[in-house]
Scaffold this motif. Structure first.
Motif, short mmCIF file in Angstrom:
data_model
loop_
_atom_site.label_atom_id
_atom_site.label_comp_id
_atom_site.label_asym_id
_atom_site.label_seq_id
_atom_site.Cartn_x
_atom_site.Cartn_y
_atom_site.Cartn_z
N ALA A 51 -8.00 6.80 -3.72
CA ALA A 51 -6.61 6.35 -3.17
C ALA A 51 -6.69 5.24 -2.71
CB ALA A 51 -6.04 7.34 -2.43
N GLY B 50 0.75 7.13 -7.99
CA GLY B 50 -0.59 7.44 -7.95
C GLY B 50 -1.39 6.04 -7.34
N CYS B 51 -0.70 5.06 -7.01
CA CYS B 51 -1.49 3.70 -6.42
C CYS B 51 -1.84 4.01 -4.92
CB CYS B 51 -0.52 2.76 -6.80
SG CYS B 51 0.83 2.34 -5.46
N LYS C 227 0.45 4.84 -2.31
CA LYS C 227 1.58 4.53 -1.26
C LYS C 227 1.52 5.60 -0.45
CE LYS C 227 4.78 4.33 -4.45
NZ LYS C 227 3.85 4.78 -5.64
N THR C 228 1.92 6.95 -0.66
CA THR C 228 1.74 7.90 0.19
C THR C 228 0.33 8.28 1.16
OG1 THR C 228 3.34 9.35 -1.03
CG2 THR C 228 2.01 10.54 0.33
#
Ligand code: ADP
Ligand code: MG
Length: 375
Positions: free
Chosen positions: A44, A65-66, A68-69
């Motif tokens: 992640a 999906g990059c 961030k979260t």
């Protein structure tokens, strides 16, 4: 102390003025070599180094999906990195549990108690912290006035609109007076008009409070309109960090360029001596070239393309045909064909005659407006 921050700013205060006195160094963030894997092969975050300044509106921008979260959850302490460190206000908090960090989070999904009143939702965090009733009431009222929720205090959350709910979520996070506020796509569920309005409100709130905001979005326009600086992420790696204008006008590579909405990207296709040539229809774009720039791409932003008839001195001139026209009100977009190459141009709609599909047009490009990107 921070308790009086919202009150020290009158609602009529200059919205964009940052009171640097109230910007607390305690809210500067430093991330070093952060790695986060889920299971064996889901990476992640893949080595993130980042400095976020105190009092800054900082945005993490990137596709779904990059990472961030994940990055936000690590800042909040809801997720631990596999490697690397995190400091807030110079203090290493890599292993500090969430409730001991001066950080609060606003999620996309509100995460409010639907059956409780606006008042009780806002007061919840203070109640948990054991803040005395009188003090609690004062702070809840203060923040409600600040976020313009005063008239809705007795309503239940499930009787509110999306925009009102998002304001309650924001008030509930702000009332706890964190040094850092984390916002994970808080506006993405709202319709366009309301979203634009809340973008401005959020940005003003951040400037008035002088708090550090770390904001997550996948929308590049939203990122540009709100942020002091943007970090563009792809595949758990930071591609570029900079102010909106820099990231938009000088993207560092093709990924950032495409993500910022650019489409006119051309491979550098031949190099001779110290010059590079890129073919664009019958035009050969020539530029001087440094050794390390022998590979890469050229970017022509849509809005730098001028559509004739006159060609300003020193400009590249091309003949093209309009294949498609998108009327957007304040501006008009044209899909042009130039010798088999597709070029997108944006013109401001200043009342001049619009070009029609099938029209032949003269396309002018200033050489200085052509941006070279890394390979
Ligand atoms: N709890 C989890 N378990 C497994 N994989 C996860 C988990 N959380 C996130 N991931 C994966 O990590 C990557 C980054 O996810 P995320 O940080 O949610 O991205 P974003 O917020 O940019 O959409 C994705 O490939 C996602 O599938
Ligand atoms: Mg996310």
């Amino acid at each position: 102390m921070g308790i009086s921050r919202p009150m020290t700013v009158s609602p009529s205060a200059e919205p964009d003025a940052v009171d640097t006195q109230r910007v607390r160094d305690a809210s500067a963030i430093a991330l070093r070599n952060l790695h986060k894997r889920f299971g064996r092969d889901a990476v992640a975050l893949d080595g993130v180094d980042l400095d976020i300044h105190a009092g800054e509106f900082f945005t993490l921008l990137g596709p779904s999906g990059c990472g961030k979260t994940t990055l936000l959850r690590i800042l909040a302490g809801l997720e631990a990195p596999n490697e690397g460190s995190l400091t807030i206000g110079g203090k290493d908090v890599t292993t500090t549990p969430p409730h001991l960090r001066s950080v609060n989070t606003v999620f996309q999904s509100y995460a409010l108690f639907p059956h409780l009143s606006v008042h009780d939702n806002i007061a919840f965090g203070l109640r948990m912290k054991g803040v005395a009733a009188a003090e609690r009431e004062r702070r809840v009222q203060e923040i409600a006035d600040f976020i313009k929720l005063g008239a809705l205090m007795e309503r239940r959350v499930n009787q509110l609109s999306g925009g009102q709910r998002q304001r309650v979520a924001l008030a509930r996070a702000l009332v706890c007076e964190p040094d850092v506020l984390l916002l994970d796509e808080p506006l993405s569920a709202l319709d366009a008009g309301l979203r634009n309005q809340l973008q401005v409100e959020l940005q003003r709130t951040q400037k008035r409070l002088g708090m550090t905001f770390v904001f997550v979005t996948h929308d590049q326009e939203e990122a540009m309109v709100m942020s002091d600086r943007i970090a563009v992420l792809d595949g758990g790696v930071i591609q570029q960090v900079g102010p909106p204008q820099t990231v938009y006008e000088h993207p560092i590579n093709a990924f950032v360029a495409r993500f910022m909405g650019h489409v006119n990207l051309f491979e550098i296709d031949s190099v001779s001596g110290d010059r590079v040539t890129t073919a664009l229809g019958q035009l050969r774009l020539e530029q001087p070239l440094a050794e390390h720039e022998r590979h890469g791409m050229l970017l022509i932003r849509q809005e730098v393309i001028e559509l004739g008839p006159e060609v300003p001195e020193g400009y590249n001139a091309l003949e093209g045909v309009v294949r498609e026209r998108l009327y957007r009100g304040s501006r008009v977009e044209y899909r042009l064909e130039v010798d088999g190459v597709v070029l997108l141009a944006t013109a401001s709609n200043l009342g001049q005659r619009l070009h029609a599909v099938g029209d032949r047009v003269t396309v002018s490009i200033c050489p200085e407006d052509i941006v070279r990107l890394d390979a």
